[in-house]
Motif scaffolding. Sequence first.
Motif, mmCIF file in Angstrom:
data_model
loop_
_atom_site.group_PDB
_atom_site.id
_atom_site.type_symbol
_atom_site.label_atom_id
_atom_site.label_comp_id
_atom_site.label_asym_id
_atom_site.label_seq_id
_atom_site.Cartn_x
_atom_site.Cartn_y
_atom_site.Cartn_z
ATOM 1 N N TYR A 261 -10.523 2.366 -1.360
ATOM 2 C CA TYR A 261 -10.056 3.499 -0.571
ATOM 3 C C TYR A 261 -10.716 4.752 -1.123
ATOM 4 O O TYR A 261 -10.608 5.014 -2.322
ATOM 5 C CB TYR A 261 -8.533 3.601 -0.658
ATOM 6 C CG TYR A 261 -7.929 4.599 0.300
ATOM 7 C CD1 TYR A 261 -7.866 5.940 -0.056
ATOM 8 C CD2 TYR A 261 -7.433 4.224 1.532
ATOM 9 C CE1 TYR A 261 -7.323 6.871 0.813
ATOM 10 C CE2 TYR A 261 -6.884 5.154 2.405
ATOM 11 C CZ TYR A 261 -6.833 6.479 2.031
ATOM 12 O OH TYR A 261 -6.311 7.397 2.897
ATOM 13 N N CYS B 55 0.819 -1.208 0.000
ATOM 14 C CA CYS B 55 0.000 0.000 0.000
ATOM 15 C C CYS B 55 0.856 1.262 0.000
ATOM 16 O O CYS B 55 1.887 1.306 0.677
ATOM 17 C CB CYS B 55 -0.880 0.001 1.255
ATOM 18 S SG CYS B 55 -1.996 1.391 1.311
ATOM 19 N N ARG C 10 -6.032 10.404 6.444
ATOM 20 C CA ARG C 10 -6.935 9.971 5.360
ATOM 21 C C ARG C 10 -7.318 11.207 4.544
ATOM 22 O O ARG C 10 -7.837 12.170 5.095
ATOM 23 C CB ARG C 10 -8.192 9.307 5.913
ATOM 24 C CG ARG C 10 -7.975 8.253 6.951
ATOM 25 C CD ARG C 10 -7.727 6.872 6.434
ATOM 26 N NE ARG C 10 -8.890 6.214 5.818
ATOM 27 C CZ ARG C 10 -8.815 4.975 5.305
ATOM 28 N NH1 ARG C 10 -7.671 4.306 5.349
ATOM 29 N NH2 ARG C 10 -9.867 4.433 4.740
ATOM 30 N N ILE D 161 0.615 -1.646 7.802
ATOM 31 C CA ILE D 161 0.668 -2.571 6.656
ATOM 32 C C ILE D 161 1.725 -2.155 5.633
ATOM 33 O O ILE D 161 2.476 -2.998 5.136
ATOM 34 C CB ILE D 161 -0.724 -2.759 6.043
ATOM 35 C CG1 ILE D 161 -1.599 -3.561 7.005
ATOM 36 C CG2 ILE D 161 -0.645 -3.435 4.680
ATOM 37 C CD1 ILE D 161 -3.022 -3.756 6.564
ATOM 38 N N PRO D 162 1.860 -0.849 5.312
ATOM 39 C CA PRO D 162 2.930 -0.491 4.371
ATOM 40 C C PRO D 162 4.313 -0.910 4.890
ATOM 41 O O PRO D 162 5.187 -1.310 4.120
ATOM 42 C CB PRO D 162 2.795 1.022 4.262
ATOM 43 C CG PRO D 162 1.361 1.284 4.574
ATOM 44 C CD PRO D 162 1.003 0.295 5.631
ATOM 45 N N GLN E 75 -4.900 -4.263 -0.746
ATOM 46 C CA GLN E 75 -4.955 -3.336 0.376
ATOM 47 C C GLN E 75 -5.719 -2.073 0.001
ATOM 48 O O GLN E 75 -6.488 -1.539 0.768
ATOM 49 C CB GLN E 75 -3.536 -2.955 0.813
ATOM 50 C CG GLN E 75 -2.603 -4.083 1.124
ATOM 51 C CD GLN E 75 -2.993 -4.884 2.351
ATOM 52 O OE1 GLN E 75 -3.963 -4.526 3.040
ATOM 53 N NE2 GLN E 75 -2.297 -5.970 2.589
ATOM 54 N N PHE F 114 -2.603 5.090 11.703
ATOM 55 C CA PHE F 114 -2.864 3.980 12.640
ATOM 56 C C PHE F 114 -2.430 2.628 12.074
ATOM 57 O O PHE F 114 -2.587 1.603 12.730
ATOM 58 C CB PHE F 114 -4.370 3.917 12.946
ATOM 59 C CG PHE F 114 -5.217 3.826 11.707
ATOM 60 C CD1 PHE F 114 -5.446 2.607 11.085
ATOM 61 C CD2 PHE F 114 -5.749 4.973 11.127
ATOM 62 C CE1 PHE F 114 -6.196 2.538 9.922
ATOM 63 C CE2 PHE F 114 -6.513 4.913 9.961
ATOM 64 C CZ PHE F 114 -6.737 3.683 9.365
ATOM 65 N N CYS F 115 -1.865 2.617 10.869
ATOM 66 C CA CYS F 115 -1.686 1.345 10.173
ATOM 67 C C CYS F 115 -0.216 1.048 9.854
ATOM 68 O O CYS F 115 0.522 1.932 9.437
ATOM 69 C CB CYS F 115 -2.462 1.389 8.854
ATOM 70 S SG CYS F 115 -2.253 -0.106 7.865
ATOM 71 N N ASN G 35 -0.471 4.288 0.817
ATOM 72 C CA ASN G 35 -1.011 5.285 1.733
ATOM 73 C C ASN G 35 -0.231 5.233 3.055
ATOM 74 O O ASN G 35 0.519 4.301 3.297
ATOM 75 C CB ASN G 35 -2.499 5.014 1.988
ATOM 76 C CG ASN G 35 -3.296 5.102 0.713
ATOM 77 O OD1 ASN G 35 -3.232 6.093 0.002
ATOM 78 N ND2 ASN G 35 -3.985 4.017 0.376
ATOM 79 N N ASN G 36 -0.430 6.226 3.859
ATOM 80 C CA ASN G 36 0.257 6.245 5.173
ATOM 81 C C ASN G 36 -0.716 6.603 6.273
ATOM 82 O O ASN G 36 -0.515 7.569 6.993
ATOM 83 C CB ASN G 36 1.431 7.236 5.122
ATOM 84 C CG ASN G 36 2.498 6.736 4.173
ATOM 85 O OD1 ASN G 36 3.002 5.638 4.349
ATOM 86 N ND2 ASN G 36 2.743 7.501 3.117
ATOM 87 N N CYS G 37 -1.779 5.804 6.380
ATOM 88 C CA CYS G 37 -2.733 6.071 7.448
ATOM 89 C C CYS G 37 -1.971 5.935 8.772
ATOM 90 O O CYS G 37 -1.246 4.955 8.976
ATOM 91 C CB CYS G 37 -3.896 5.093 7.369
ATOM 92 S SG CYS G 37 -4.648 5.110 5.731
HETATM 93 S S1 SF4 Z 1 -5.285 1.358 6.417
HETATM 94 FE FE1 SF4 Z 1 -5.353 0.466 4.391
HETATM 95 S S2 SF4 Z 1 -5.028 2.196 3.043
HETATM 96 FE FE2 SF4 Z 1 -4.317 2.846 5.044
HETATM 97 S S3 SF4 Z 1 -2.133 2.381 5.086
HETATM 98 FE FE3 SF4 Z 1 -3.213 0.627 5.949
HETATM 99 S S4 SF4 Z 1 -3.495 -0.775 4.227
HETATM 100 FE FE4 SF4 Z 1 -3.035 1.245 3.394
#
Ligand code: SF4
Length: 484
Positions: A275, A184, A314, A193-194, A228, A190-191, A186-188
């Motif tokens: 998204y 992914c 976001r 995953i990246p 994602q 709270f996340c 994006n750089n949310c």
């Molecule tokens: S919440 Fe989803 S869109 Fe945002 S960084 Fe994580 S995987 Fe990416």
Amino acid sequence: MFAFSAINLGCSKNMVDLEFAIGEILKYSDRAPIEYIEDPESQETDYVIVNTCGFLSSARQESEETLSYYDNLGKKLILMGCYVSVKDDAFLAGLKNLVSIVPFMSYSVIEELVLGKKSKFNLSAIVKAKQAHKQSKEKTLSNYLASIEAPGKGKKAFVWRGDEVRAYMHAPFSYEYLKIAEGCDNNCTFCIIPTIRGRQTSRSIESIVKEVGVMLEQGIQEIQIISQDTTRYGTDLYEEPRLIELLQQIDATIDTYIAKNKPANAPTYRVYYLYPDILSLDHLSKLTELKHFLPYFDIPFQHASENILKLMGRHYDRAHIDSFIEYIRDHFPASFIRTSFIIGFPGETDADFQILLDFVSKYQFESVGIFEYHDEPLAASSKLPNKVDESIAKNRIKEITPVLNRVYDGKFTARKWKKQVGYIMDIKDSTVIVRPEMAAPEIDDYDEVFTSSIIGATRIGSKVEYILPIDASPHRDDTINRHD
Ligand code: SF4
């Protein structure tokens, strides 16, 4: 004998990786005796693949507990999944039976594991062997998978032999996941995953459409399109989003399949993880032209207050998301909107929460996953000020839940005495569990109805019609998790 089993922790995207790993192991079934065993605790199981999740500290804890559990049972452990990128080496060093760590989408370690030796690299011999073994592999592999017919389940799992090998474990239920990209951009806040899965990496449209063709040939009736950030599909590969073009090609592939095979039911597909920031009304208008697209909109809004959306990193505002929710409701009469919200995010005030309450009351979403904010040490948001007290977050969840349940009950009641269409997921003594066509597998509520009210074959995975009786109530069990 390489007798193995597997456990999937985490999301459907993780599950797809596991299915590739299982396919990769089965690929060697003509060169070593291999057996896949459903029950990881069975005496016969030597190796257990633990496909871990690492997205939250609670998920990492669950992964470690699962590894410890099977380590103590003396099972040889094969570790894969998101925990690998955020692993605790000291913890892993304490495991007695960890035999292999499988990095993302590179399964070369599996050959050594299954065949017990690293093959000497003699290219010409390998090419010749590959040709020979391709023929034999085809035969034994399908024979093998034919043998893992799930008891009482109509269809069998099968393997796709594209450039990779994958075992389709959901085939008996007539649906399967199609992962179109990994990572992914994006750089949310709270996340993580990246951090775990890296930047977005899209598969080519050609390789995806090829896999769709194989899924259809194998009788998959509903394809679950995942990644994602599905809205951004293709931006890394084609320098622009290509989701609509991909869906148009999948639609055309289904048309070709229907023309050639005349199946009883037209296959369909649904798209997850849209998204919201670059999703436009133009995108949505193009979706109205697709024939096999299920009007299921999985759009994780995460909040409705612009103050909180900014703190989450976001990049969209209320005017933007209101516009396309209204477009969806106006242009897709059978629309099903699924979303998720984080409650108790740092900085969330009573006023922010009230905005969210009004938002869900106004738009009456069909399915909502509610997360209590969790201070994930590896995420940027853990550094944000104005943390919300846990008791306040819990009280807010207590306040929003009945609002959501009233919506679900109202929508469920509105479906009663009307003809429904769905897929049989389980058969009991006098009732069957049916997944309504618009409900996503393993996420949204199913129905439980008397076998006598089913029109169609009462077999696992078959698509049937039925009537919801007046005294019916939604079926929710541990296989269903709104929080996927
Ligand atoms: S919440 Fe989803 S869109 Fe945002 S960084 Fe994580 S995987 Fe990416």
